[in-house]
Each structure stands twice: as structure tokens, then as C-alpha cells.
Design a protein around this motif. Structure first.
Motif, PDB file in Angstrom:
ATOM      1  N   ILE A   1       0.838  -1.209   0.000  1.00 35.72           N
ATOM      2  CA  ILE A   1       0.000   0.000   0.000  1.00 35.72           C
ATOM      3  C   ILE A   1       0.866   1.248   0.000  1.00 35.72           C
ATOM      4  N   ALA A   2       1.969   1.245   0.759  1.00 39.41           N
ATOM      5  CA  ALA A   2       2.877   2.396   0.765  1.00 39.41           C
ATOM      6  C   ALA A   2       3.513   2.586  -0.617  1.00 39.41           C
ATOM      7  N   GLY A   3       3.873   1.489  -1.269  1.00 43.17           N
ATOM      8  CA  GLY A   3       4.435   1.591  -2.617  1.00 43.17           C
ATOM      9  C   GLY A   3       3.432   2.131  -3.611  1.00 43.17           C
ATOM     10  N   ILE A   4       2.185   1.707  -3.476  1.00 45.18           N
ATOM     11  CA  ILE A   4       1.139   2.207  -4.373  1.00 45.18           C
ATOM     12  C   ILE A   4       0.898   3.692  -4.128  1.00 45.18           C
ATOM     13  N   SER A   5       0.962   4.118  -2.866  1.00 47.94           N
ATOM     14  CA  SER A   5       0.761   5.545  -2.582  1.00 47.94           C
ATOM     15  C   SER A   5       1.914   6.382  -3.136  1.00 47.94           C
ATOM     16  N   ASP A   6       3.087   5.768  -3.325  1.00 51.65           N
ATOM     17  CA  ASP A   6       4.216   6.491  -3.916  1.00 51.65           C
ATOM     18  C   ASP A   6       4.056   6.713  -5.411  1.00 51.65           C
ATOM     19  N   PHE A   7       3.060   6.102  -6.033  1.00 53.64           N
ATOM     20  CA  PHE A   7       2.804   6.363  -7.450  1.00 53.64           C
ATOM     21  C   PHE A   7       2.492   7.834  -7.682  1.00 53.64           C
ATOM     22  N   ALA A   8       1.951   8.501  -6.664  1.00 56.60           N
ATOM     23  CA  ALA A   8       1.587   9.909  -6.802  1.00 56.60           C
ATOM     24  C   ALA A   8       2.800  10.825  -6.620  1.00 56.60           C
ATOM     25  N   ARG A   9       3.887  10.328  -6.052  1.00 57.01           N
ATOM     26  CA  ARG A   9       5.076  11.154  -5.841  1.00 57.01           C
ATOM     27  C   ARG A   9       5.838  11.338  -7.140  1.00 57.01           C
ATOM     28  N   PRO A  10       6.526  12.475  -7.290  1.00 58.38           N
ATOM     29  CA  PRO A  10       7.358  12.654  -8.483  1.00 58.38           C
ATOM     30  C   PRO A  10       8.525  11.664  -8.466  1.00 58.38           C
ATOM     31  N   ALA A  11       8.938  11.237  -9.628  1.00 55.04           N
ATOM     32  CA  ALA A  11       9.973  10.209  -9.746  1.00 55.04           C
ATOM     33  C   ALA A  11      11.320  10.676  -9.212  1.00 55.04           C
ATOM     34  N   GLU A  12      11.592  11.989  -9.247  1.00 51.94           N
ATOM     35  CA  GLU A  12      12.886  12.470  -8.756  1.00 51.94           C
ATOM     36  C   GLU A  12      13.008  12.364  -7.238  1.00 51.94           C
ATOM     37  N   LYS A  13      11.893  12.179  -6.541  1.00 50.27           N
ATOM     38  CA  LYS A  13      11.926  12.049  -5.085  1.00 50.27           C
ATOM     39  C   LYS A  13      11.933  10.600  -4.617  1.00 50.27           C
ATOM     40  N   LEU A  14      11.909   9.653  -5.548  1.00 49.12           N
ATOM     41  CA  LEU A  14      11.908   8.234  -5.193  1.00 49.12           C
ATOM     42  C   LEU A  14      13.336   7.718  -5.076  1.00 49.12           C
ATOM     43  N   SER A  15      13.511   6.717  -4.229  1.00 45.89           N
ATOM     44  CA  SER A  15      14.822   6.103  -4.039  1.00 45.89           C
ATOM     45  C   SER A  15      14.948   4.872  -4.937  1.00 45.89           C
ATOM     46  N   LEU A  16      15.955   4.890  -5.797  1.00 48.78           N
ATOM     47  CA  LEU A  16      16.176   3.763  -6.693  1.00 48.78           C
ATOM     48  C   LEU A  16      16.584   2.520  -5.907  1.00 48.78           C
ATOM     49  N   THR A  17      17.460   2.666  -4.933  1.00 47.24           N
ATOM     50  CA  THR A  17      17.925   1.500  -4.170  1.00 47.24           C
ATOM     51  C   THR A  17      16.800   0.876  -3.357  1.00 47.24           C
TER      52      THR A  17
ATOM     53  N   MET B   1      11.638  -4.653  -5.262  1.00 50.66           N
ATOM     54  CA  MET B   1      11.432  -5.486  -6.444  1.00 50.66           C
ATOM     55  C   MET B   1      12.148  -6.833  -6.280  1.00 50.66           C
ATOM     56  N   GLY B   2      13.387  -6.801  -5.829  1.00 55.02           N
ATOM     57  CA  GLY B   2      14.144  -8.037  -5.630  1.00 55.02           C
ATOM     58  C   GLY B   2      13.550  -8.908  -4.538  1.00 55.02           C
ATOM     59  N   THR B   3      13.150  -8.289  -3.434  1.00 56.98           N
ATOM     60  CA  THR B   3      12.523  -9.036  -2.336  1.00 56.98           C
ATOM     61  C   THR B   3      11.250  -9.715  -2.811  1.00 56.98           C
TER      62      THR B   3
ATOM     63  N   CYS C   1       5.859  -6.287  -8.102  1.00 58.99           N
ATOM     64  CA  CYS C   1       5.258  -5.490  -9.187  1.00 58.99           C
ATOM     65  C   CYS C   1       5.338  -4.000  -8.884  1.00 58.99           C
ATOM     66  N   VAL C   2       5.031  -3.622  -7.642  1.00 63.13           N
ATOM     67  CA  VAL C   2       5.106  -2.208  -7.256  1.00 63.13           C
ATOM     68  C   VAL C   2       6.539  -1.709  -7.377  1.00 63.13           C
ATOM     69  N   GLY C   3       7.500  -2.507  -6.909  1.00 62.76           N
ATOM     70  CA  GLY C   3       8.903  -2.120  -7.033  1.00 62.76           C
ATOM     71  C   GLY C   3       9.327  -1.976  -8.486  1.00 62.76           C
ATOM     72  N   ALA C   4       8.881  -2.878  -9.344  1.00 63.15           N
ATOM     73  CA  ALA C   4       9.231  -2.810 -10.767  1.00 63.15           C
ATOM     74  C   ALA C   4       8.656  -1.556 -11.418  1.00 63.15           C
ATOM     75  N   VAL C   5       7.424  -1.220 -11.069  1.00 62.14           N
ATOM     76  CA  VAL C   5       6.809  -0.005 -11.630  1.00 62.14           C
ATOM     77  C   VAL C   5       7.598   1.221 -11.190  1.00 62.14           C
ATOM     78  N   GLN C   6       7.974   1.281  -9.918  1.00 58.30           N
ATOM     79  CA  GLN C   6       8.693   2.451  -9.415  1.00 58.30           C
ATOM     80  C   GLN C   6      10.097   2.545 -10.025  1.00 58.30           C
ATOM     81  N   VAL C   7      10.786   1.414 -10.145  1.00 58.91           N
ATOM     82  CA  VAL C   7      12.118   1.428 -10.758  1.00 58.91           C
ATOM     83  C   VAL C   7      12.017   1.873 -12.213  1.00 58.91           C
ATOM     84  N   THR C   8      10.989   1.424 -12.915  1.00 63.35           N
ATOM     85  CA  THR C   8      10.784   1.853 -14.299  1.00 63.35           C
ATOM     86  C   THR C   8      10.536   3.352 -14.370  1.00 63.35           C
ATOM     87  N   ARG C   9       9.726   3.860 -13.452  1.00 68.94           N
ATOM     88  CA  ARG C   9       9.471   5.312 -13.415  1.00 68.94           C
ATOM     89  C   ARG C   9      10.758   6.090 -13.174  1.00 68.94           C
TER      90      ARG C   9
END
Length: 182
Positions: free
Chosen positions: A74-90, A96-98, A125-133
Motif C-alpha cells: 500500500i505504501a508503494g502504491i501511494s508512492d505512485f503519486a510522488r514525483p519520480a525524482e523524489k523516489l529512491s532507486l535502491t 522489487m528483488g525481495t 510489481c510495485v517495485g518494478a513499476v517504481q524502478v521503471t518510473r
């Protein structure tokens, strides 16, 4: 009405299989009942009792760990609304790996925990979407900086050409003055 007919058929066939003198029995056959009383008791348990007493039931960590892990999804899904420059790639790569590793592992371990596999699948899936973003955002930034660098290069070339033309014009004037004086 058809459901009653089906229910009657089911009850009649159950009786026929359980009855020692039924049409589906061999003469002298013992029957299809379980030999242990525990198996017979499991047959008569309600759905709630089966869920409650299951190896991955409500009383175990195998149930509550996936329930709590849904908070990460749910926290990952809520991060969909955040801009991509504020997300942590690691962080998102770790999610995604977990998700990928534990989805597979949940199907191997005993007891097989499908609820945990489902939550890990969605976490991956949520991690993959965020990494792609994040990668798309970084690529767009690299593209715009490349365009900006090309514009700066063109401006620099133009100014160098202008300075070169001025120097050439000044050199011609000097050469002309020297030729006239001689």
C-alpha cells in the motif's frame, strides 16, 4: 428446484458408498472410511475450524506476516503519486528483488503459503513499476541535459566563429597597413 435434485443425488450416492451392502461395494469390502479418528474429525469440521486449525491459519505467523506486509504494498502504491525524482532507486530495487525472490520461495517452503506469495508478487510489481518510473525520469533528464549541452556547444561555436572573423578582419587591416607603408 434443480439444486434440491442435485442435493438428493449427492446424499443418495454418499449413502450408497458408505453402506456396506450398497450397489458400489464388493462383497466383503471394508468401506471407504478413514482408519484414524482424527481424519474423520477433520471431515466434519466447519470451514471456520479448518481455517483456524490450518498450518497457515489465523493462529500462525504464516497468516499475520503477509497481512502486515500488505502495508508495504500500500505504501508503494501511494508512492505512485510522488514525483519520480523524489523516489529512491535502491529502496525500490530492493522491494522489487525481495518480491521476486520471496514469491518463488513461498511456493517451495512447506507449508506452501499462497497468501505470502501473493503479497510478495504485488510487492515485486510495485517495485518494478517504481524502478521503471525512476529510470524513465533519469533518461528524460539525461536527454534534456544532452539537448542543453548541444545548444551550449552551438552557441560556443558561433561565438568562436565570430571572434575568429573579427581576428581575421583585424589581421587583414594590419597586413594592409604594412603593405601600404612599404
Amino acid at each position: 428446484m434443480s439444486s434440491r435434485v442435485g442435493l438428493r443425488f449427492l446424499n443418495n450416492t454418499r449413502f450408497a458408498f458408505r453402506n456396506a451392502s450398497g450397489p458400489f461395494r464388493r462383497p466383503g469390502a471394508q468401506g471407504f472410511r478413514f482408519s484414524s479418528s482424527e481424519a474423520g474429525a477433520a471431515e466434519q469440521q466447519s470451514t471456520f475450524q479448518r481455517i483456524w486449525n490450518s498450518p497457515v491459519g489465523v493462529k500462525t505467523v504464516h497468516f499475520w506476516a503477509p497481512v502486515m506486509k500488505w502495508c508495504l504494498v500500500i505504501a508503494g502504491i501511494s508512492d505512485f503519486a510522488r514525483p519520480a525524482e523524489k523516489l529512491s532507486l535502491t529502496q525500490n530495487a530492493a522491494l522489487m528483488g525481495t518480491g521476486a525472490i520471496w514469491t518463488r520461495w513461498c511456493m517451495i517452503i512447506k507449508p506452501r503459503n499462497v497468501l505470502l506469495a501473493a503479497v510478495n508478487f504485488f510487492l515485486g510489481c510495485v517495485g518494478a513499476v517504481q524502478v521503471t518510473r525512476i529510470f524513465l525520469w533519469q533518461r528524460s533528464q539525461d536527454g534534456s541535459s544532452a539537448e542543453a549541452a548541444k545548444e551550449l556547444e552551438q552557441e560556443a561555436v558561433a561565438s568562436v566563429k565570430a571572434v575568429a572573423d573579427q581576428a581575421e578582419g583585424a589581421a587583414k587591416k594590419v597586413v594592409d597597413k604594412v603593405e601600404k607603408s612599404t
